[in-house]
Design a protein around this motif. Structure first.
Motif, PDB file in Angstrom:
ATOM      1  N   ASN A   1       0.822  -1.210   0.000  1.00  0.00           N
ATOM      2  CA  ASN A   1       0.000   0.000   0.000  1.00  0.00           C
ATOM      3  C   ASN A   1       0.854   1.256   0.000  1.00  0.00           C
ATOM      4  O   ASN A   1       0.596   2.194  -0.767  1.00  0.00           O
ATOM      5  N   ALA A   2       1.861   1.288   0.863  1.00  0.00           N
ATOM      6  CA  ALA A   2       2.728   2.473   0.942  1.00  0.00           C
ATOM      7  C   ALA A   2       3.492   2.672  -0.361  1.00  0.00           C
ATOM      8  O   ALA A   2       3.662   3.798  -0.844  1.00  0.00           O
ATOM      9  N   ILE A   3       3.972   1.584  -0.944  1.00  0.00           N
ATOM     10  CA  ILE A   3       4.758   1.671  -2.177  1.00  0.00           C
ATOM     11  C   ILE A   3       3.886   2.126  -3.344  1.00  0.00           C
ATOM     12  O   ILE A   3       4.266   3.010  -4.118  1.00  0.00           O
ATOM     13  N   CYS A   4       2.714   1.533  -3.470  1.00  0.00           N
ATOM     14  CA  CYS A   4       1.825   1.915  -4.559  1.00  0.00           C
ATOM     15  C   CYS A   4       1.331   3.353  -4.403  1.00  0.00           C
ATOM     16  O   CYS A   4       1.191   4.071  -5.393  1.00  0.00           O
ATOM     17  N   GLN A   5       1.093   3.766  -3.173  1.00  0.00           N
ATOM     18  CA  GLN A   5       0.666   5.152  -2.946  1.00  0.00           C
ATOM     19  C   GLN A   5       1.767   6.121  -3.364  1.00  0.00           C
ATOM     20  O   GLN A   5       1.495   7.153  -3.988  1.00  0.00           O
ATOM     21  N   ALA A   6       3.006   5.789  -3.041  1.00  0.00           N
ATOM     22  CA  ALA A   6       4.123   6.643  -3.430  1.00  0.00           C
ATOM     23  C   ALA A   6       4.245   6.720  -4.945  1.00  0.00           C
ATOM     24  O   ALA A   6       4.459   7.802  -5.511  1.00  0.00           O
TER      25      ALA A   6
END
Length: 431
Positions: A127-132
């Motif tokens: 989630n954090a990676i895709c959001q970035a």
């Protein structure tokens, strides 16, 4: 998202020749290439003169760990096993979602600076990676789950996986894709491998994993599994039944190369990381001869220490000439293919990786009017042997200019640097 016309510019064709002319972009796509100005040239809102420039497909980083920017320089001069278990895994155990987000943003800024438009990322917290990546406007293949270190059987890595898959897979017209993931044979139980393979098949996902990176890994796998190499082991488990990219493949044997070719497995070649960790030299010429789809990756900056794929291209070109004692092995065109169209193929992206009408406008523009690019007998040779990542002047993803002449359109670079430093200090205080 407007229309951009590159005028009187040299550009790389799909057959790896260089032509001069015009390249038109509307929305997310390339809509014109040709030697003469398009009839509707006046309709392009932005026009970029191409004198002294070269337009290339964006580079694809086929194996990396983006958030490891937080660990750049943290574990140096160590063997892979010591590096992982004494430095990397303990640090990563302290990572928060916020730390991963900001570290990924920093990596994406670095990637755009070096002409990388898409990355295959292998890390925690999808989630954090895709959001970035979504916020930055970059393309990414992010791993669904990444249990590494600590208790391998813990269910923590699976928390929110179904929601993450639903939210991100295919997001923004496929700009963000989600892959399944196995870290490696030596860190993952057979049951977990079977589970990840089943998830990939159930949801029709691509698979990523590390394979035969070191001699120790390769030989211990054979001891554990009645002589089966990692490639044979994963093939037996059905892991390669879905499109798969394996990173490294340094110690693969001839039979392994045939397995990879027969199963359509892509190999992400990481020459800088493999040399820095003294892992060895992958038998890339043999893979190419067997028809394996060879791509290029940087690995994470903790073992590289940058995301400059131009360094990987030059090393791929020269390393195997020495290894095979044959200066004719691996052509500049093969290197450029590994860094562009082959990488796109490994990600399951058939609509990008080359400059042609109908493909997505994932492009980079280089300033080639520089001393190290003169004179020019063969521009492809100059690209592979002389060009630098710092020559990249513009990077475009899906028709949107995300980096141009030192400025980032979607990333607040100064804030990212501050946030990463704060996260780094927070983690160090916990160790």
């Amino acid at each position: 998202m407007g229309a951009v016309l590159f005028r009187n510019i040299q550009y790389l064709t799909p057959d790896f020749t260089v032509e001069r002319g015009f390249v038109g972009v509307r929305g997310k796509d390339i809509v014109y290439t040709g030697a003469v100005e398009p009839a509707d040239a006046a309709q392009y809102a932005r026009q970029i003169e191409g004198g002294g420039k070269l337009l290339l497909p964006g580079l694809v980083n086929a194996h990396t760990h983006l958030a490891m920017t937080l660990l750049r320089g943290y574990g140096e001069n160590m063997s892979l096993q010591d590096w992982l278990f004494k430095r990397i895994f303990p640090f990563e155990a302290k990572l928060s979602s916020e730390a991963i987000y900001w570290a990924t943003q920093l990596a994406l800024a670095e990637s755009l600076r070096f002409g990388i438009t898409s990355s295959t990322d292998m890390y925690m917290d999808v989630n954090a990676i895709c959001q970035a990546a979504d916020d930055a406007g970059c393309k990414i293949n992010a791993d669904l789950m990444a249990p590494v270190g600590g208790d391998e059987q813990s269910e923590k890595p699976f928390a929110g996986a179904a929601a993450a898959l639903k939210r991100w897979h295919g997001h923004d017209g496929g700009r963000i894709l989600v892959d399944s993931y196995i870290h490696a044979e030596y860190t993952t139980s057979e049951e977990r491998c079977l589970l990840m393979a089943d998830i990939a098949k159930t949801h029709n996902l691509h698979m990523n994993l590390h394979l035969s990176e070191t001699r120790l890994e390769h030989e211990e796998c054979k001891q554990r599994h009645n002589g089966q190499t990692p490639a044979a082991y994963f093939a037996r488990l059905g892991v390669f039944d879905q499109p798969t990219t394996v990173a490294h493949a340094v110690w693969v044997e001839p039979e392994d190369i045939q397995i990879l070719a027969d199963k359509g497995v892509s190999v992400a070649h990481n020459p800088v990381s493999n040399l820095k960790l003294a892992s060895g030299i992958a038998p890339v010429p043999a893979m190419l001869k067997a028809g394996v789809n060879v791509t290029l990756g940087t690995d994470g900056v903790a073992s590289n220490n940058n995301l400059n794929l131009y360094e990987e291209m030059k090393l791929m070109a020269v390393l195997h000439k020495w290894g095979s004692q044959d200066p004719t092995v691996i052509t500049p065109a093969e290197v450029l293919a590994a860094a562009t169209i082959n990488g796109a193929k490994s990600q399951g992206r058939d609509n990008t990786g080359s400059i042609e009408v109908g493909k997505r406008a994932d492009l980079q523009m280089l300033n080639i009017d520089q001393p190290h690019m003169q004179p020019c007998y063969d521009l492809l040779c100059n690209l592979v042997y002389a060009a630098q990542g710092s020559d990249v002047e513009l990077t475009m993803v899906d028709g949107q200019i995300l980096y141009h002449a030192g400025e980032f359109a979607t990333i607040d670079y100064q804030r990212v640097v501050r946030e990463v430093e704060q996260q780094r200090q927070n983690i160090l205080r916990q160790l």
